[in-house]
Write an enzyme that holds these catalytic residues in place. Structure first.
Site, short mmCIF file in Angstrom:
data_model
loop_
_atom_site.label_atom_id
_atom_site.label_comp_id
_atom_site.label_asym_id
_atom_site.label_seq_id
_atom_site.Cartn_x
_atom_site.Cartn_y
_atom_site.Cartn_z
N SER A 104 0.88 -1.16 0.00
CA SER A 104 0.00 0.00 0.00
C SER A 104 0.91 1.21 0.00
CB SER A 104 -0.87 0.01 1.27
OG SER A 104 -2.04 0.78 1.07
N LYS A 161 -5.97 4.29 4.45
CA LYS A 161 -5.77 3.17 5.37
C LYS A 161 -7.08 2.73 6.01
CE LYS A 161 -2.43 1.35 5.95
NZ LYS A 161 -1.92 0.26 5.05
P1 NAP Z 1 7.11 1.14 1.64
O1 NAP Z 1 8.50 0.72 1.85
O2 NAP Z 1 6.88 2.27 0.71
O3 NAP Z 1 6.26 -0.11 1.19
C1 NAP Z 1 5.08 0.01 0.46
C2 NAP Z 1 4.97 -1.18 -0.47
O4 NAP Z 1 3.74 -1.10 -1.21
C3 NAP Z 1 6.11 -1.21 -1.48
O5 NAP Z 1 6.65 -2.49 -1.48
C4 NAP Z 1 5.42 -0.91 -2.79
O6 NAP Z 1 5.96 -1.64 -3.86
C5 NAP Z 1 4.02 -1.42 -2.53
N1 NAP Z 1 3.09 -0.79 -3.47
C6 NAP Z 1 2.73 0.52 -3.56
N2 NAP Z 1 1.88 0.68 -4.59
C7 NAP Z 1 1.73 -0.53 -5.17
C8 NAP Z 1 1.00 -1.02 -6.29
N3 NAP Z 1 0.23 -0.24 -7.04
N4 NAP Z 1 1.06 -2.35 -6.58
C9 NAP Z 1 1.83 -3.19 -5.84
N5 NAP Z 1 2.56 -2.78 -4.78
C10 NAP Z 1 2.50 -1.48 -4.46
O7 NAP Z 1 6.41 1.57 3.01
P2 NAP Z 1 6.24 0.82 4.41
O8 NAP Z 1 6.44 1.86 5.43
O9 NAP Z 1 7.02 -0.44 4.47
O10 NAP Z 1 4.70 0.47 4.37
C11 NAP Z 1 4.21 -0.86 4.27
C12 NAP Z 1 2.80 -0.91 4.84
O11 NAP Z 1 2.84 -0.52 6.20
C13 NAP Z 1 1.79 0.01 4.17
O12 NAP Z 1 0.56 -0.67 4.12
C14 NAP Z 1 1.71 1.19 5.12
O13 NAP Z 1 0.48 1.86 5.03
C15 NAP Z 1 1.84 0.46 6.45
N6 NAP Z 1 2.24 1.28 7.59
C16 NAP Z 1 3.45 1.91 7.58
C17 NAP Z 1 3.83 2.67 8.69
C18 NAP Z 1 5.17 3.36 8.76
O14 NAP Z 1 5.36 4.21 9.64
N7 NAP Z 1 6.11 3.03 7.88
C19 NAP Z 1 2.96 2.78 9.78
C20 NAP Z 1 1.73 2.14 9.76
C21 NAP Z 1 1.39 1.38 8.65
P3 NAP Z 1 7.04 -1.05 -4.86
O15 NAP Z 1 8.35 -1.47 -4.25
O16 NAP Z 1 6.75 -1.73 -6.14
O17 NAP Z 1 6.86 0.44 -4.91
#
Ligand code: NAP
Length: 354
Positions: A90, A172
């Protein structure tokens, strides 16, 4: 329904190259699992090299699959044969886009539906662990004043975000709602959600667009050396968040939502902790008054006055007791999370060596 997951079956992790998911994949491979890892483009060596590195010499086996959230059916091949699906993919971006629907809401909500429809189609899935967020619990910090007992709990839902105000949070909460709705209409699998606050801690990849990395870079690069607004966050280590997904996947009794949040700290408190270990960096030393932030931030940082009004100056509190008592998560000290993250960014060249 209590799902018991067989340990010899592959585990699907969506968005596997991301900041949080990379740690989930690493732990699963170390524990000997076959991981069906989805990425948007497995031919982009730069974004998957760190996953192959983790697979080398690990007990488990890594298999990469191409899948896009906005392409219905594209997750089917990766999910086939899996009893456990960990859906993390996401977009986590809060700036740099003009159309919030295309950048955030569509991939989050439609993407979750696409992944879950694939789970229904393949029929091997028994449990889905969804990476939700505390953004699905509350929209703006001011809501803490009305939260029962002055604390954010899993009982609460974000009812205030929209496409125009806090669109990431809206993406979200709508994605999580969609997941519970789809879950209710079938009986093959159960759903557990992990709802982390701001995730910090070392990244296994430099390719991620995660806002977590931007928060740290903004603190350490000198961009905020004149001061920061009184913005407080719940903070949790990426390694605990990754472990929690796996614990939630394999604990038959896990159910419902789990807030993952170890500490709360303001930007200034984070900077103060970091300065003790990294004294040569231009970390902010003071907090800016709210009226000044309101005046300057819309132009300097592209943040709306409404955001500042509703988020600057509020102390937050999260109840994460379900994660410790129910899943057995153990949180490390905040200093370790922040300093490990900062050190890794220096090692990777994302912050200048000083
Ligand atoms: P991240 O490194 O940007 O990871 C997001 C992932 O989603 C990436 O692997 C990206 O793939 C994939 N993605 C985005 N658009 C896509 C699409 N159209 N099709 C397929 N894959 C797609 O960020 P993260 O922090 O690890 O976040 C991962 C999850 O944790 C998310 O759901 C986020 O909302 C949640 N979250 C994060 C935090 C935080 O503080 N980091 C807190 C709460 C929740 P690509 O590599 O191909 O771009």
């Amino acid at each position: 329904m209590m799902a018991t997951i067989e340990l010899n079956k592959p585990v699907c992790v969506t968005g596997a190259s991301g900041y949080i998911a990379s740690w989930i994949v690493k732990y699963l491979l170390e524990e000997g699992f076959t991981v069906h890892a989805t990425v948007r483009d497995s031919s982009k060596a730069g974004s998957v090299a760190h996953l192959w590195k983790r697979a080398e010499g690990a007990k488990g086996t890594l298999k990469l699959f191409d899948a896009d959230l906005i392409k219905p059916g594209s997750f089917k091949a990766a999910i086939e044969g899996c009893e456990l699906v960990i859906h993390t993919a996401s977009p986590f971006v809060i700036k740099g886009f003009t159309d919030p629907h295309a950048a955030l809401i569509r991939p989050a909500v439609e993407g979750t539906a696409n992944v879950l429809n694939c789970c229904n189609a393949v029929q091997t899935v028994r449990r889905v662990v969804l990476t939700s967020s505390v953004a699905s619990i509350y929209g703006d910090a001011v809501e803490i004043l009305k939260a029962p007992g002055g604390v954010f709990t899993e009982q609460l839902w974000n009812n205030t975000s929209s496409e125009n105000h806090q669109p990431y949070s809206y993406s979200k909460v709508m994605a999580e709602r969609k997941a519970w709705e789809i879950c209710k209409n079938q009986s093959g699998w159960d759903l557990v959600t992990i709802n982390p606050s701001l995730v910090m801690g070392p990244s296994l990849t430099t390719q991620t667009q995660s806002t977590s990395i931007d928060v740290m870079r903004d603190l350490g690069s000198g961009r905020q050396r004149t001061g920061v607004p009184m913005l407080e966050f719940g903070i949790v280590d990426v390694r605990e968040v990754a472990r929690a997904h796996i614990l939630a996947g394999f604990n038959a009794k896990a159910q419902g939502r789990y807030i993952l949040s170890a500490h709360t700290a303001s930007l200034l408190q984070m900077a103060t902790i970091l300065r003790a270990r990294f004294p040569k960096y231009p970390l902010p030393k003071k907090q800016l008054p709210k009226f000044l932030v309101k005046l300057v931030a819309p132009i300097a940082a592209g943040v709306s006055r409404e955001f500042i009004e509703k988020n600057v100056g509020y102390a937050l509190l999260f109840d994460s007791s379900r994660s410790t008592s129910g899943l057995g998560v153990k949180y490390r000290p905040l200093t370790e999370t922040l300093c490990d993250h900062f050190a890794q960014m220096i090692d990777d060249g994302l912050l200048k060596k000083r």
